[in-house]
Design a protein around this motif. Structure first.
Motif, PDB file in Angstrom:
ATOM      1  N   MET A  50       0.787  -1.234   0.000  1.00  0.00           N
ATOM      2  CA  MET A  50       0.000   0.000   0.000  1.00  0.00           C
ATOM      3  C   MET A  50       0.821   1.288   0.000  1.00  0.00           C
ATOM      4  SD  MET A  50      -3.222  -1.396   2.278  1.00  0.00           S
ATOM      5  CE  MET A  50      -4.178   0.106   2.262  1.00  0.00           C
ATOM      6  N   ARG A  53      -2.477   2.931  -3.252  1.00  0.00           N
ATOM      7  CA  ARG A  53      -3.691   2.246  -2.809  1.00  0.00           C
ATOM      8  C   ARG A  53      -4.875   2.978  -3.428  1.00  0.00           C
ATOM      9  NH1 ARG A  53      -5.430   6.064  -0.442  1.00  0.00           N
ATOM     10  NH2 ARG A  53      -7.380   4.976  -0.179  1.00  0.00           N
ATOM     11  N   GLY A  54      -6.076   2.381  -3.235  1.00  0.00           N
ATOM     12  CA  GLY A  54      -7.250   2.945  -3.893  1.00  0.00           C
ATOM     13  C   GLY A  54      -7.412   2.247  -5.234  1.00  0.00           C
ATOM     14  N   ALA A  55      -8.634   1.798  -5.496  1.00  0.00           N
ATOM     15  CA  ALA A  55      -8.854   0.923  -6.652  1.00  0.00           C
ATOM     16  C   ALA A  55      -8.331   1.502  -7.980  1.00  0.00           C
ATOM     17  CB  ALA A  55     -10.337   0.569  -6.742  1.00  0.00           C
ATOM     18  N   PRO A  56      -8.687   2.746  -8.354  1.00  0.00           N
ATOM     19  CA  PRO A  56      -8.214   3.240  -9.661  1.00  0.00           C
ATOM     20  C   PRO A  56      -6.693   3.369  -9.727  1.00  0.00           C
ATOM     21  CG  PRO A  56     -10.096   4.515  -8.888  1.00  0.00           C
ATOM     22  CD  PRO A  56      -9.653   3.675  -7.728  1.00  0.00           C
ATOM     23  N   CYS A 164     -13.093   6.205   4.441  1.00  0.00           N
ATOM     24  CA  CYS A 164     -11.842   5.835   3.787  1.00  0.00           C
ATOM     25  C   CYS A 164     -11.263   7.024   3.020  1.00  0.00           C
ATOM     26  CB  CYS A 164     -12.026   4.618   2.869  1.00  0.00           C
ATOM     27  SG  CYS A 164     -10.462   3.861   2.357  1.00  0.00           S
ATOM     28  N   ASN A 165     -10.436   6.758   2.045  1.00  0.00           N
ATOM     29  CA  ASN A 165      -9.926   7.805   1.176  1.00  0.00           C
ATOM     30  C   ASN A 165     -10.221   7.402  -0.255  1.00  0.00           C
ATOM     31  OD1 ASN A 165      -7.298   8.499  -0.700  1.00  0.00           O
ATOM     32  ND2 ASN A 165      -8.049  10.246   0.434  1.00  0.00           N
ATOM     33  N   ALA A 166     -11.274   8.017  -0.802  1.00  0.00           N
ATOM     34  CA  ALA A 166     -11.551   7.870  -2.231  1.00  0.00           C
ATOM     35  C   ALA A 166     -11.206   9.204  -2.868  1.00  0.00           C
ATOM     36  CB  ALA A 166     -13.007   7.478  -2.460  1.00  0.00           C
ATOM     37  N   ALA A 170      -6.069   8.326  -4.222  1.00  0.00           N
ATOM     38  CA  ALA A 170      -6.539   6.948  -4.451  1.00  0.00           C
ATOM     39  C   ALA A 170      -6.802   6.705  -5.936  1.00  0.00           C
ATOM     40  CB  ALA A 170      -7.806   6.684  -3.645  1.00  0.00           C
ATOM     41  N   THR A 171      -6.656   7.776  -6.718  1.00  0.00           N
ATOM     42  CA  THR A 171      -6.859   7.720  -8.169  1.00  0.00           C
ATOM     43  C   THR A 171      -5.626   8.376  -8.792  1.00  0.00           C
ATOM     44  OG1 THR A 171      -7.901   9.899  -8.244  1.00  0.00           O
ATOM     45  CG2 THR A 171      -9.363   8.029  -7.807  1.00  0.00           C
ATOM     46  N   GLN A 203      -7.238   5.630   6.712  1.00  0.00           N
ATOM     47  CA  GLN A 203      -7.182   6.360   5.432  1.00  0.00           C
ATOM     48  C   GLN A 203      -7.892   7.709   5.528  1.00  0.00           C
ATOM     49  OE1 GLN A 203      -7.733   3.065   5.608  1.00  0.00           O
ATOM     50  NE2 GLN A 203      -7.032   1.964   3.801  1.00  0.00           N
ATOM     51  N   GLY A 241     -16.423   5.811  -1.900  1.00  0.00           N
ATOM     52  CA  GLY A 241     -15.894   5.192  -3.116  1.00  0.00           C
ATOM     53  C   GLY A 241     -16.300   3.737  -3.177  1.00  0.00           C
ATOM     54  N   THR A 242     -15.692   3.009  -4.081  1.00  0.00           N
ATOM     55  CA  THR A 242     -15.955   1.575  -4.217  1.00  0.00           C
ATOM     56  C   THR A 242     -14.730   0.884  -4.813  1.00  0.00           C
ATOM     57  OG1 THR A 242     -17.212  -0.100  -5.449  1.00  0.00           O
ATOM     58  CG2 THR A 242     -17.227   2.112  -6.356  1.00  0.00           C
ATOM     59  N   ASN A 253     -16.612  -1.939  -0.596  1.00  0.00           N
ATOM     60  CA  ASN A 253     -15.702  -0.813  -0.302  1.00  0.00           C
ATOM     61  C   ASN A 253     -15.040  -1.057   1.043  1.00  0.00           C
ATOM     62  OD1 ASN A 253     -14.640   1.835  -1.055  1.00  0.00           O
ATOM     63  ND2 ASN A 253     -15.842   2.649   0.640  1.00  0.00           N
ATOM     64  N   LYS A 254     -14.228  -0.144   1.454  1.00  0.00           N
ATOM     65  CA  LYS A 254     -13.453  -0.260   2.698  1.00  0.00           C
ATOM     66  C   LYS A 254     -14.321  -0.693   3.871  1.00  0.00           C
ATOM     67  CE  LYS A 254      -9.962   0.029   3.087  1.00  0.00           C
ATOM     68  NZ  LYS A 254      -9.140  -1.234   3.061  1.00  0.00           N
ATOM     69  N   PHE A 330     -12.434  -5.146   3.595  1.00  0.00           N
ATOM     70  CA  PHE A 330     -13.561  -4.585   2.823  1.00  0.00           C
ATOM     71  C   PHE A 330     -14.872  -5.215   3.290  1.00  0.00           C
ATOM     72  CE2 PHE A 330      -9.764  -4.376   0.228  1.00  0.00           C
ATOM     73  CZ  PHE A 330      -9.767  -3.048  -0.179  1.00  0.00           C
TER      74      PHE A 330
HETATM   75  O1  MRU Z   1      -7.376  -0.548   1.067  1.00  0.00           O
HETATM   76  P1  MRU Z   1      -7.454   0.695   0.228  1.00  0.00           P
HETATM   77  O2  MRU Z   1      -6.956   1.910   0.945  1.00  0.00           O
HETATM   78  O3  MRU Z   1      -6.851   0.508  -1.129  1.00  0.00           O
HETATM   79  O4  MRU Z   1      -9.019   0.897   0.022  1.00  0.00           O
HETATM   80  C1  MRU Z   1      -9.469   2.009  -0.693  1.00  0.00           C
HETATM   81  C2  MRU Z   1     -10.950   2.132  -0.718  1.00  0.00           C
HETATM   82  O5  MRU Z   1     -11.663   1.332  -0.140  1.00  0.00           O
HETATM   83  C3  MRU Z   1     -11.522   3.232  -1.569  1.00  0.00           C
HETATM   84  O6  MRU Z   1     -12.726   3.697  -1.032  1.00  0.00           O
HETATM   85  C4  MRU Z   1     -11.782   2.701  -2.996  1.00  0.00           C
HETATM   86  O7  MRU Z   1     -10.648   2.060  -3.491  1.00  0.00           O
HETATM   87  C5  MRU Z   1     -12.174   3.772  -3.924  1.00  0.00           C
HETATM   88  S1  MRU Z   1     -10.804   4.822  -4.318  1.00  0.00           S
HETATM   89  C6  MRU Z   1     -11.339   5.976  -5.423  1.00  0.00           C
END
Ligand code: MRU
Length: 364
Positions: A50, A53-56, A164-166, A170-171, A203, A241-242, A253-254, A330
C-alpha cells in the motif's frame, strides 16, 4: 491536485529517468515522499504494501508495471508472468484485473518487438482516462450537491460524510468521492465534510490531508460517530468510493462502509457511491457471495502508525502483546441500501437496470 501549491498526480512517468514515480502513501499525512519504481518486484510490493492504494490507482500502477515488464522482456512468457505477479498483489479491487486484462488483450496480438512502446502508451492512456472519468464524476456529483445546497437555509454548509480515502491520491487525480467536493468548493458552495477515521489504516487521515490542502472545511471523526451525527441531522449526504461494484449495484468498499449505509438508511440520509466504470465487475451479481474480501495482516489492527512529539513516524501497539487480530479489509453494501451511483456518464439507481441503462455497451 495541489501539494503546497504544486500540482501533482499520484503517479507520473519520468521520461528522463524512464521510470514511474509514485507518492509513497505509507508516510502520509506526516511526510510527503516520492518513490521511483524500478523493478517488477517494486511494483508488486508497492501495491501489496500500500505505497499506492485505492482501486483506480492500483489499476493504473499495474498498467505501468506491465509496461516495465515488457521493456525488460517482451516474450509471451514474460507477459503471462507479469500479469500473474501483479494480479496476485491485492484481491478485492477489480480495477487491478481490469487494467491487467486490458493490457494483455492489447499486447498479446502484437509482435514482441512492438510490445514495450505499446504498453507504455497504454499505461499513459489508462492514467489519463482515469483523470477524465473522475473529473466527470465530479461534475455529476456537483449537481447533486447544488440541489441539496439550494434547500438549505441561510447558506448553511452542505454536510457530507465520507469513509476511507476515495480522494485524488486513491486515483490518478481528482478522486472519486472527493471530486464532487472539490468541484463544489471551487464553485463557491459551502461544504463541511465529516471524515471517518477508517480504522485500521486510518485512510481518513489521508482524506483530511487532501481536504485541508484544498481549503475544504472538514472534521476527522471516529468510525463510531457517523450514526450519532445522522440521528441529529448533521449529515445531508454520504458519498463513498468503491473497490468493486457488481452488475446489480452491490458495492464492495473499505470495511465499515456497510455500517454507514445502514445508519444512513435508518435516518433517511441519501447514501451515494462514486463509481468509475472500470470499478464495475460485470461478471459478478451478488457482492456478498461472490466478491473475495482481502484479509490483511493483524498488525494493522494491533498497531497504529503516527507521528510522535519529536516528529518521528512509528507504529505504536494498542493491544496486549500477542493479541490475535482479525482484519477483513472490505465489506459489501447491498444495492438496496445505496441511493444512487455517481458515474462518469451520470447518476443511476444501484440496480441491474440502472447500470445497464448507463452502460449498455459494457453490460453485455
Ligand atoms: O485498502 P485501500 O486503501 O486501497 O481501500 C481504498 C478504498 O476502499 C476506496 O474507497 C476505494 O478504493 C475507492 S478509491 C477511489
Amino acid at each position: 491536485m495541489k501539494v503546497n501549491g504544486t500540482h501533482y498526480r499520484s503517479l507520473w512517468w519520468d521520461a528522463q529517468k524512464g521510470a514511474l514515480q509514485i507518492i509513497d502513501q505509507r508516510w502520509l499525512p506526516h511526510d510527503f515522499r516520492i518513490q521511483q519504481l524500478d523493478t517488477l518486484a517494486d511494483y508488486a510490493t508497492a501495491i501489496t504494501d500500500m505505497h499506492v492504494r485505492g482501486a483506480p490507482l492500483i489499476g493504473a500502477t499495474a498498467a505501468y508495471g506491465m509496461a516495465l515488464a515488457m521493456a525488460q522482456d517482451s516474450s509471451d512468457a514474460a507477459l503471462a508472468r507479469a500479469w500473474e505477479l501483479l494480479h496476485a498483489t491485492r484481491p478485492t479491487a477489480i480495477n487491478l484485473r481490469w487494467a491487467l486484462d486490458r493490457c494483455r488483450a492489447a499486447l498479446a496480438p502484437l509482435e514482441p518487438g512492438a510490445r514495450a512502446d505499446a504498453a507504455l502508451r497504454l499505461a499513459h492512456e489508462i492514467a489519463d482516462e482515469d483523470v477524465e472519468i473522475n473529473r466527470r464524476i465530479g461534475e455529476h456529483g456537483l449537481a447533486l450537491i447544488r440541489e441539496i445546497a439550494a434547500q438549505k437555509a441561510d447558506g448553511a454548509p452542505v454536510q457530507i460524510l465520507t469513509h476511507c480515502n476515495a480522494g485524488w491520491i486513491a486515483t490518478v487525480d481528482w478522486g472519486t468521492a472527493t471530486s464532487p467536493m472539490y468541484q463544489a468548493h471551487d464553485a463557491g458552495l459551502p461544504l463541511h465534510v465529516w471524515v471517518d477515521e477508517t480504522r485500521p489504516r486510518n485512510q481518513g487521515a489521508l482524506t483530511a490531508w487532501e481536504l485541508g490542502s484544498h481549503g475544504i472545511s472538514h472534521s476527522y471523526i471516529t468510525d463510531n460517530a457517523g450514526g450519532h451525527l445522522m440521528q441529529h441531522g448533521q449529515v445531508d449526504l454520504v458519498i463513498t468510493g468503491t473497490d468493486r461494484t457488481t452488475r446489480q449495484g452491490d458495492v464492495c468498499n473499505k470495511i465499515g462502509t456497510y455500517l454507514k449505509a445502514l445508519a444512513a438508511k435508518d435516518n433517511g440520509v441519501p447514501f451515494y457511491v462514486a463509481l468509475p466504470s472500470p470499478t464495475i465487475d460485470w461478471t459478478v451479481t451478488d457482492g456478498i457471495g461472490e466478491i473475495p474480501i482481502e484479509e490483511r495482516p493483524g498488525q494493522e489492527v494491533t498497531h497504529v502508525q503516527g507521528s510522535d512529539t519529536s516528529g518521528r513516524i512509528s507504529p505504536v501497539r494498542v493491544t496486549p502483546e500477542g493479541t490475535p487480530a482479525g482484519n477483513p479489509a472490505f465489506d459489501v453494501t447491498p444495492h438496496r441500501l445505496v441511493t444512487g451511483l455517481i458515474t462518469e456518464r451520470g447518476i443511476c439507481e444501484a440496480s441491474a437496470e440502472g447500470l445497464a441503462g448507463l452502460f449498455p455497451d459494457l453490460a453485455g
